[in-house]
Design a protein around this motif. Structure first.
Motif, mmCIF file in Angstrom:
data_model
loop_
_atom_site.group_PDB
_atom_site.id
_atom_site.type_symbol
_atom_site.label_atom_id
_atom_site.label_comp_id
_atom_site.label_asym_id
_atom_site.label_seq_id
_atom_site.Cartn_x
_atom_site.Cartn_y
_atom_site.Cartn_z
ATOM 1 N N UNK A 172 0.815 -1.205 0.000
ATOM 2 C CA UNK A 172 0.000 0.000 0.000
ATOM 3 C C UNK A 172 0.846 1.250 0.000
ATOM 4 N N UNK A 173 0.234 2.338 0.408
ATOM 5 C CA UNK A 173 0.917 3.631 0.390
ATOM 6 C C UNK A 173 2.109 3.666 1.337
ATOM 7 N N UNK A 174 2.026 2.899 2.429
ATOM 8 C CA UNK A 174 3.127 2.879 3.381
ATOM 9 C C UNK A 174 4.426 2.355 2.789
ATOM 10 N N UNK A 175 4.339 1.467 1.803
ATOM 11 C CA UNK A 175 5.543 0.956 1.149
ATOM 12 C C UNK A 175 6.271 2.054 0.392
ATOM 13 N N UNK A 176 5.523 3.036 -0.095
ATOM 14 C CA UNK A 176 6.111 4.104 -0.898
ATOM 15 C C UNK A 176 6.485 5.305 -0.049
ATOM 16 N N UNK A 181 8.061 12.153 4.773
ATOM 17 C CA UNK A 181 7.315 10.903 4.910
ATOM 18 C C UNK A 181 5.818 11.199 4.910
ATOM 19 N N UNK A 182 5.012 10.158 4.689
ATOM 20 C CA UNK A 182 3.562 10.303 4.729
ATOM 21 C C UNK A 182 3.040 11.196 3.616
ATOM 22 N N UNK A 183 1.915 11.893 3.872
ATOM 23 C CA UNK A 183 1.341 12.782 2.859
ATOM 24 C C UNK A 183 2.312 13.860 2.394
ATOM 25 N N UNK A 184 3.249 14.240 3.274
ATOM 26 C CA UNK A 184 4.236 15.249 2.893
ATOM 27 C C UNK A 184 5.105 14.804 1.739
ATOM 28 N N UNK A 185 5.388 13.513 1.659
ATOM 29 C CA UNK A 185 6.171 12.981 0.545
ATOM 30 C C UNK A 185 5.301 12.839 -0.701
#
Length: 650
Positions: free
Chosen positions: A93-97, A390-394
């Protein structure tokens, strides 16, 4: 010793320990005698069953036929690749990226792979196999599967709540993705320095790094045009709904509704695209990034080794948390998807393929992220650490800004946000599958298409209405709160009790025997590997979960939650803690209900409450005895009902 049991007979007990074979109310040949018609003799008592005699034996993997028009049977996967791709898409999911690459460079670069691999071996793989095996053997969702130990039904309720909370805010990310995807068809990109309205921001940054405003064009676009967070003062000031995002959120829930309406027969086909497309995009981004100036600096920053970091407990906690959350353990999605497998599916092979594939994807994605961030750092003449996030900031600030610097930026932006959409939608498929399977197994009448459509439509609409809070001007503060606490200590406690309950209440020997029954037609190494997992379930994995739990509590007491420069008030943090408590408190609540509905002393009630029900898949779904009656755990059993088990319970 573990050996494969024949397909058609009653479940036999493992050679050591365990609470017994099929449950306290199980009908075994020594205790039950079939009579004429629809009657059955159990321990000398004649029971009558109001169902017609069975016709033909059910298809493998399908439930026993029930009276016509009452309940539609459960579905099964159209093929093993549908299940593999669905689970892989759910885990990747998004956490991998946006999380793993950040954790990797923050915790010693390549050195981080050592604790990551160790935690995968001793926490990730055992728990992943446990959840898949429970679902596949029991052919039931997160709540109903606890017929194997009714005392722990609260674990399933906790999983249902966690999945609901995550689905509520996870689709908001997809709505952001839709918004950026639509904006990516503009030229120039609205968050790039080529856009006229961003000229003052870009000029200010280029004049002097010491005195200029540090806000970038992409950050201004994210905070002002997308979120509108500049108009909110904090958690208590949500402000107005961002109607552009509201339409995107409605579209996101409509896509989810249409994809899960037909069940796994539709979503199982969709994942052929959604689970493979991100890999294609990652390969393209890595190839493109390798041709950019400064990309090698980004990769070097990503993998630079700092061996001293291995002495930090923070590194080991980050590794365990990333393995735990990226595999989707404890949400009920894995358990639900596995429940649609055929009984003899090789669950051990699937565990190794999916879990290792997921972790390799995380490492692989880091090259796509940091090669392009390295180029952005080179263009801006700053260290890579200043542009990493990291997270939405990335996903919505740093990486879009980097893509805007590339020739043909609109194409790369469309490709990137399509990848984010497919990553997010697959994970949401799994979460929603966990919710719908749990409810429809408890209320099988909802499997009727019209009732299912009404139920899913109502569920998605309620989630949409609740999600509107998260797309207000102050919605990002609520989003961050839910993201931080909905999968905090509550989820760890749920998984810890799942591990301990299966190992010590249901019986680790019995559980290992169940797995061997399912994989007995597979290579011998599968059965031998069960012994390794057995050691993990009994001691190693619970110990590591306690370590994670302890560290989370330490972190909660010593740090405060914040978003950017905004520090959350005490009442906001207390509300977040309550979210976690609500999920894990289901365990003692439903355990109390189970004990109260039994009779006898407290010890007798406890002994009966941990006993599997007779409807707990006694023959793995193959050649089920025609006269098994589904006795709910609320039936009061006497000691005579357990006498045939003798010393097996001692």
């Amino acid at each position: 010793g573990l050996s494969c049991r024949p397909a058609g007979g009653a479940r036999m007990q493992a050679e050591q320990g365990g609470p017994g074979p099929a449950g306290g109310a199980a009908v075994e040949e020594s205790d039950a005698t079939g009579l004429s018609g629809n009657t059955l003799e159990l321990n000398g008592t004649t029971l009558e069953a109001n169902f017609p005699p069975p016709s033909a034996s059910p298809t493998q993997g399908q439930p026993v036929a029930l009276p016509p028009g009452s309940i539609q049977p459960r579905e099964t996967w159209g093929g093993k690749y549908e299940f593999l791709l669905s689970c892989l898409g759910y885990c990747v999911g998004l956490g991998n990226v946006w999380r793993f690459p950040y954790l990797c460079y923050r915790n010693g670069g390549g050195v981080f792979l050592i604790p990551y691999a160790i935690m995968l071996l001793f926490t990730g793989l055992p728990l992943f196999l446990m959840e898949l095996s429970l679902g596949q053997y029991g052919a039931a969702g997160p709540i109903t599967v606890w017929k194997c130990c009714p005392l722990l039904k609260g674990i399933g309720m906790g999983m249902l709540l966690v999945s609901s909370l995550v689905s509520l805010y996870y689709n908001v990310i997809i709505s952001w993705t839709f918004y950026y995807l639509g904006m990516s068809f503009q030229s120039p990109l609205p968050w790039s320095c080529d856009a006229p309205w961003n000229a003052h921001l870009c000029q200010a940054q280029n004049i002097s790094l010491g005195n200029a405003s540090r806000i970038s064009a992409s950050e201004a676009f994210w905070n002002e045009q997308v979120l509108g967070v500049v108009h909110s003062s904090g958690l208590g000031d949500p402000g107005a709904v961002r109607w552009a995002l509201a339409l995107c959120l409605l579209l996101a829930w409509l896509v989810i509704f249409l994809c899960i309406l037909r069940g796994i027969h539709t979503s199982g086909k969709v994942v052929y695209f959604t689970a493979t497309f991100p890999y294609l995009v990652l390969v393209v981004l890595i190839i493109r990034g390798a041709t950019l100036e400064g990309s090698i600096d980004g990769v070097r920053f990503y993998l630079s080794a700092d061996w001293s970091r291995l002495h930090s407990a923070q590194v080991w906690n980050d590794a365990a948390s990333q393995v735990f959350y990226s595999l989707g353990i404890g949400f009920g999605g894995l358990l639900s998807m596995a429940s649609y497998n055929k009984f003899d599916n090789n669950v051990i092979r699937d565990t190794l393929v999916i879990a290792i594939g997921n972790c390799c994807t995380s490492f692989f994605a880091g090259f796509a992220i940091f090669s392009i961030l390295g180029h952005m750092a080179w263009r801006k003449k700053v260290p890579v650490g200043e542009v990493a996030d990291t997270g939405p900031g990335l996903a919505f600030v740093a990486y879009p800004e980097a893509l805007a610097l590339l020739p043909g930026s609109a194409f790369w932006s469309v490709l990137f946000f399509l990848m984010l959409f497919t990553l997010g939608i697959d994970t949401l498929f799994g979460n929603m599958e966990g919710i719908t399977t749990a409810v429809m197994d408890e209320f099988p009448s909802l499997r009727d298409f019209k009732r299912k459509a009404l139920f899913l439509g109502l569920l998605c609409f309620v989630f949409y209405l609740l999600g509107l809070l998260l797309i207000t001007e102050g919605g990002i503060y609520w989003f961050t709160l839910m993201d931080a606490y909905s999968t905090s200590f509550g989820l760890i406690i749920i998984v810890l009790f799942m591990c301990l309950g299966v190992a010590f209440f249901y019986g680790v020997n019995q559980f290992c025997q169940d797995i061997v029954d399912m994989v007995c037609r597979c290579p011998p190494w599968c059965s031998k590997l069960v012994l390794y997992f057995k050691a993990c379930w009994v001691a190693i994995t619970p110990g590591l979960l306690l370590f994670i739990l302890f560290y989370i509590f330490m972190d909660l007491s010593s740090t405060t939650l914040h978003y950017g420069t905004y520090v959350y008030p005490r009442w906001g943090e207390a509300l977040g803690v309550c979210l976690s408590i609500v999920t894990c408190i289901q365990i003692p609540l439903w355990a109390t209900v189970a004990l109260c509905k039994e009779s006898g002393t407290l010890a007798d009630r406890f002994r009966k409450a941990i006993h599997p029900l007779n409807s707990w898949r006694p023959t793995g779904g193959r050649d089920l005895p025609h006269h098994i009656i589904d006795v709910p755990y609320t039936v009061n059993l006497t000691d005579h009902d357990f006498m045939h088990q003798g010393s097996s319970e001692a």
